[in-house]
Design an enzyme around this catalytic site. Sequence first.
Site, PDB file in Angstrom:
ATOM      1  N   THR A  36       0.395  -2.756  11.329  1.00 34.57           N
ATOM      2  CA  THR A  36      -0.451  -3.222  10.791  1.00 34.57           C
ATOM      3  C   THR A  36       0.160  -3.741   9.365  1.00 34.57           C
ATOM      4  O   THR A  36       0.558  -2.935   8.472  1.00 34.57           O
ATOM      5  CB  THR A  36      -0.147  -1.922  10.582  1.00 34.57           C
ATOM      6  OG1 THR A  36      -1.258  -0.679  10.864  1.00 34.57           O
ATOM      7  CG2 THR A  36      -1.144  -1.953   8.683  1.00 34.57           C
ATOM      8  N   THR A  86       0.886  -0.713   0.003  1.00 38.97           N
ATOM      9  CA  THR A  86       0.403   0.283  -0.131  1.00 38.97           C
ATOM     10  C   THR A  86       0.835   1.253   0.339  1.00 38.97           C
ATOM     11  O   THR A  86       1.341   1.430  -1.307  1.00 38.97           O
ATOM     12  CB  THR A  86      -1.178   0.040   1.101  1.00 38.97           C
ATOM     13  OG1 THR A  86      -0.021   0.180   2.514  1.00 38.97           O
ATOM     14  CG2 THR A  86      -1.917  -1.019   0.810  1.00 38.97           C
ATOM     15  N   GLU A  88       6.615   4.511   6.844  1.00 35.10           N
ATOM     16  CA  GLU A  88       5.799   5.625   6.704  1.00 35.10           C
ATOM     17  C   GLU A  88       6.671   6.763   6.638  1.00 35.10           C
ATOM     18  O   GLU A  88       6.867   7.423   8.612  1.00 35.10           O
ATOM     19  CB  GLU A  88       4.869   6.339   6.922  1.00 35.10           C
ATOM     20  CG  GLU A  88       3.698   5.145   5.630  1.00 35.10           C
ATOM     21  CD  GLU A  88       2.381   5.508   6.228  1.00 35.10           C
ATOM     22  OE1 GLU A  88       2.118   5.881   7.276  1.00 35.10           O
ATOM     23  OE2 GLU A  88       1.356   4.425   5.224  1.00 35.10           O
ATOM     24  N   SER A 123      -7.281  10.523   1.078  1.00 34.07           N
ATOM     25  CA  SER A 123      -7.285  12.043  -0.528  1.00 34.07           C
ATOM     26  C   SER A 123      -6.997  11.219  -1.210  1.00 34.07           C
ATOM     27  O   SER A 123      -6.274  10.551  -1.521  1.00 34.07           O
ATOM     28  CB  SER A 123      -7.616  13.334   0.100  1.00 34.07           C
ATOM     29  OG  SER A 123      -6.180  13.726   0.508  1.00 34.07           O
ATOM     30  N   LYS A 127       3.661  -7.208   3.400  1.00 29.83           N
ATOM     31  CA  LYS A 127       3.056  -5.770   3.659  1.00 29.83           C
ATOM     32  C   LYS A 127       3.467  -4.907   4.931  1.00 29.83           C
ATOM     33  O   LYS A 127       2.776  -5.774   6.359  1.00 29.83           O
ATOM     34  CB  LYS A 127       2.474  -5.633   3.030  1.00 29.83           C
ATOM     35  CG  LYS A 127       0.767  -5.697   2.999  1.00 29.83           C
ATOM     36  CD  LYS A 127       0.066  -5.213   4.121  1.00 29.83           C
ATOM     37  CE  LYS A 127       0.518  -3.099   3.490  1.00 29.83           C
ATOM     38  NZ  LYS A 127      -0.302  -2.149   4.592  1.00 29.83           N
TER      39      LYS A 127
END
Lengths: 383, 383
Positions: free
Chosen positions: A179, A146, A259, A383, A168
């Site tokens: 996660t 992702t 991230e 978004s 992942k």
Amino acid sequence: MSVTSAAGFSASGIAAGIRSSGKLDLALVVNTGPHRTAAGVFTSNRVKAAPVRWSEHVLAGGELAAVVLNSGGANACTGSEGYRDTVATAARTAASLGVPPGQVAVCSTGLIGQRLPMPALLVGVDAAASALSTAGGEAAAQAIMTTDVRPKNTHVRSAHFSLGGMAKGAGMLAPSLATMLCVLTTDAVVEPATLDKALREATRLTFDRLDSDGCMSTNDTVLLLASGASGHQPSITSFTDALTAACQDLATQLLADAEGATKDISITVASAASEADALEVGRSIARSALLKCALFGNDANWGRVLAAIGTTRAQFDSERLDVAINDVWVCRSSTAAASRSTVNLTEREVRIQVDLHSGIEQATIWTNDLSLAYVHENSAYSS
Amino acid sequence: MSVTSAAGFSASGIAAGIRSSGKLDLALVVNTGPHRTAAGVFTSNRVKAAPVRWSEHVLAGGELAAVVLNSGGANACTGSEGYRDTVATAARTAASLGVPPGQVAVCSTGLIGQRLPMPALLVGVDAAASALSTAGGEAAAQAIMTTDVRPKNTHVRSAHFSLGGMAKGAGMLAPSLATMLCVLTTDAVVEPATLDKALREATRLTFDRLDSDGCMSTNDTVLLLASGASGHQPSITSFTDALTAACQDLATQLLADAEGATKDISITVASAASEADALEVGRSIARSALLKCALFGNDANWGRVLAAIGTTRAQFDSERLDVAINDVWVCRSSTAAASRSTVNLTEREVRIQVDLHSGIEQATIWTNDLSLAYVHENSAYSS
């Protein structure tokens, strides 16, 4: 090295049109036997995605023929319709492969609260089944990404058996389980109870000790499939060791790809009265937003470490805490020792050591810094 | 409105040279009587700054003549020398004012782990004593600011008595108590036990429900001094109500000035089985870094709310959770309801409502978003 590195497995990764970007978004991993032994661990979040509830259910039988995984949608908080979507996905996979639906696990990852585009997904399942190959592991690993920048694969070889795997996960890395989706494969011959025990021990020591941002996911799943294709039955110790190495390899890759992170931080808490104390202190430090910002700014702000330790119930004397950052003991007996300016924080790797002077146990937690890029990425995620 | 708004108090704020910037950095609040009743609540962090340990000690006597506060250094993790610095500060203040050292509380705020510049501080104490005035409250409030952009003052008037107060705090806002120093004053006549009880109730409902960044400080202190100068003894109910209003006013100012925040977020958890459940769920949502990033990005990502609720032990049915953001019920029965795109997030104020459908209790927690400016400010804090 991939999920098909162990004998007895084929896999594929295709673009089913679930993601609007047109990227690979559907993966299939199939156990071609002779055995179909399987084990799994799942998120402890009480709000569980539909595929997690389904996969927990099918795992109760102790056997899996296949795992079907999609990115582009978590299928979490989607109600009874979402659960029916998961069941339909398993049924279509079972029909394509000629295996029982009760031996097909399902994993999903992506945004919470949206239904999956089922017509595209079901057509994709047939295409993924047609694309299966013993060289398909790398495509499968790409299809489950992702916000991951890099696919995560592993391969651990022992004398008589082999382990493969893919994972992942990038944000929302927290215990219990980051996660993440992870599928591990082995050609060893392993009894179901042994497989389950080995998987719980390996995840406890690896994935459960990653705490990137303190957020616990609704979809975390780790599955382990054993084909028995090597014909070799290892001891539980040697199997658990190899499995832990595979999990650690994937956990390290998850941390490195978190991230927006600019630092990979290990926090080792030593001389604790118990392993639980060491873990509580380590997690508390790993969750200090202020410390994580300071490290992003290359600031060896050990006061933030002490403030975090002080919030725990672990056994320690608040006047006898020692803290080192990158091997410089900046705090001894809870006061300033070596100058913080002597700590070199220019490298990506940061090592924090805490000595509680209260026993002989220790544990290590891994985390990341809190960076401008983390905020930016997560403020624009859906978004 | 300030700490000198209640009769029987004088205050001052001066630049003692503790901060290299030359800003005001030393504040003094003096109770001129006739009574010296006092109460206090302190950080529950087990790593407590020297002034916290000293002030807890002197509060055991139930009377305070004065409070001396400095910015420019927390005097935390400074060992026995740091504690002696606090005692010397109290002694010098007592000598300047002609009161017992055991009736002088000390508060410090700033960087952890550094000794205070004692010669400058002690000279400053004398200067602050000379500058005392019944109009000195606003200077005192300025002298305790660190990363605060604005000073925080309050004044609550009842028919027969009055409350004044000041506070500082911007980062590290978390229970129990935000990172904050707060001095409250009243001219009411209040028994020591009543004062203590009223203060605990007021802070429980206000400061303890701020959770800006989940980080708990080593220095948090809230002190309440009663001069009795009004000659009026209010009922405990009316006194607690007025005190809660004063604390709420200051808490709202702390939230509005939180480091780098662009949103003030209230999280109201209703229909909970207990107030403790409502608080646990509210705090869990307030600590979701992913949700706080999403709100910074004006994204009504309610999936993050459900993922946070799922990590708690509160009583709820995971299929029956409702969530509203700014009065739009984006989630009903744990699935998507009104479109998230209809939520207007352009204002600074954000209201999150959660319905647990498990009882009749409720509670509200206040927090902020996680912004680029928060990371920037805290990555450069001590440099």
